[in-house]
Design a protein around this motif. Structure first.
Motif, short mmCIF file in Angstrom:
data_model
loop_
_atom_site.label_atom_id
_atom_site.label_comp_id
_atom_site.label_asym_id
_atom_site.label_seq_id
_atom_site.Cartn_x
_atom_site.Cartn_y
_atom_site.Cartn_z
N UNK A 128 0.81 -1.22 0.00
CA UNK A 128 0.00 0.00 0.00
C UNK A 128 0.84 1.27 0.00
N UNK A 129 2.16 1.14 -0.17
CA UNK A 129 3.02 2.31 -0.05
C UNK A 129 3.87 2.54 -1.29
N UNK A 130 4.26 3.80 -1.54
CA UNK A 130 5.23 4.11 -2.59
C UNK A 130 6.66 4.08 -2.07
N UNK A 131 6.89 3.36 -0.99
CA UNK A 131 8.21 3.31 -0.36
C UNK A 131 8.97 2.09 -0.86
N UNK A 132 10.22 2.30 -1.29
CA UNK A 132 11.08 1.19 -1.70
C UNK A 132 12.28 1.11 -0.75
N UNK A 133 12.92 -0.05 -0.71
CA UNK A 133 14.10 -0.23 0.13
C UNK A 133 15.07 -1.21 -0.51
#
Length: 356
Positions: A128-133
């Motif tokens: 549900x997020x536009x966060x990458x790691x």
């Protein structure tokens, strides 16, 4: 203190399909809706059988299954997956599994721009997020980019029926952490507060039932619903001390993702609570408790989850390094982040004593 009625809210542009059996009955339709013709299916080794079943449901649209997702998305793992996607001429990816599989799909999307469909099998919330790691040379770096946000998310509670109870618990508390941190983010809003309280309450109610009856589809559905809401909270807000600290512990010291969030959450909330009493009260209300940090610690204790960083394999000698890394970059947090303050927090989490 932030004015609760002074906010901006960005709704994430994605489609969500939520129903039992959706993984095998809806994923192909989502690929067709996006105009995909050559789809690469991604998973970790543990979820390879489920990924293959999803691949079979896609028929000739699927051009391969890549079951090499790893925790914290090592950059070399991402490199191999990107190269495979290019070699196969993939025009999209379907990530089946937990945060590792979705994270690998995001790494491909970041580098190639290929659209991503997520089919989660845990409560991680990354979908549900536009966060990458990505993890490289012992350090995890993260960022936000709309290109990595899945275009469709297919939630199928049946995929979680075989999730082992220990992972069910830690994955669920990891999801709760998303909502808790979103409540005190600088870009929080009344919409976030509504989703966070509902999500925390749904998970806190479902997890004890699943510890007793892991194959309850009704409880699995409520837990997945809660995880969706909590993940949505994280996707719409800025991460603070909790997630930054967990990224250090995972990326630098290799601690397991969900377990680390489970251990750290009560201590970070106790650290921040004096600066955000409203957050603590919302979480306490969702947990039907008076003391939110202690209630979170008690929830983990009752469900048999790890409660100390020592249990997860961290050495006491690592604490100072972790504290220094956690304050090495500036980020938003309701209470000032100091090296001494974080070190004291880490010592308490290392020992597993009740938060105060």
């Amino acid at each position: 203190m932030k004015n609760f009625l002074d906010f901006a809210y960005d709704a994430q542009p994605m489609r969500v399909v939520f129903r039992p059996g959706a993984a095998l009955t809806a994923t192909a339709g989502e690929a067709e809706r996006l105009g995909l013709r050559r789809v690469l299916v991604l998973s970790g080794a543990r979820g390879a059988d489920t990924a293959q079943a999803v691949a079979d449901s896609l028929g000739e649209v699927c051009v391969g299954v890549h079951a090499e997702a790893k925790m914290h998305v090592p950059v070399e793992v991402a490199d191999r997956a990107v190269e495979l996607a290019r070699t196969l001429g993939a025009d999209g990816c379907v990530a089946v599994g937990g945060g590792s599989a979705v994270g690998l799909g995001k790494a491909i999307a970041l580098r190639t721009g290929l659209p991503l469909i997520a089919v989660p099998s845990t409560y991680a919330g990354s979908e549900m997020t536009p966060v990458w790691g990505l993890t490289e040379n012992g350090a995890k770096r993260t960022g936000r980019d709309p290109a990595v946000l899945p275009r469709s998310v297919v939630y199928d509670p049946e995929l979680t029926l075989e999730l082992p109870v220990p992972l069910t618990v830690t994955s669920g508390i990891n999801a709760i952490a998303h909502a808790v941190e979103a409540l005190y983010a600088p870009d929080t809003s009344p919409v976030i507060a509504l989703m966070a309280e509902e999500g925390v309450g749904a998970l806190a109610g479902a997890l004890p039932e699943l510890a007793a009856e892991p194959r309850s589809l009704e409880a699995r559905s409520r837990a997945l619903y809660g995880a969706w809401l909590c993940g949505s909270c994280l996707g719409a807000t800025t991460m603070g001390l909790h997630h930054k600290l967990c990224h250090v512990l995972g990326g630098t010291f290799g601690l397991p993702h969900a377990e680390t969030h489970t251990v750290v959450l009560p201590y970070v909330l106790a650290y921040n609570a004096p600066a955000v009493p409203l957050t603590a009260s919302v979480v306490a209300r969702a947990l039907d408790a008076d003391d939110a940090p202690r209630a979170l610690w008690d929830l983990a204790r009752r469900l048999g989850a790890p409660r100390s960083l020592a249990e997860l394999g961290l050495e006491e000698s690592d604490l100072a390094t972790a504290a220094a890394q956690a304050v090495s970059q500036a980020y938003a947090n309701p209470r000032p982040v100091t090296e001494d303050g974080v070190l004291a927090l880490l010592y308490a989490a290392y020992e597993g004593t009740p938060p105060v």
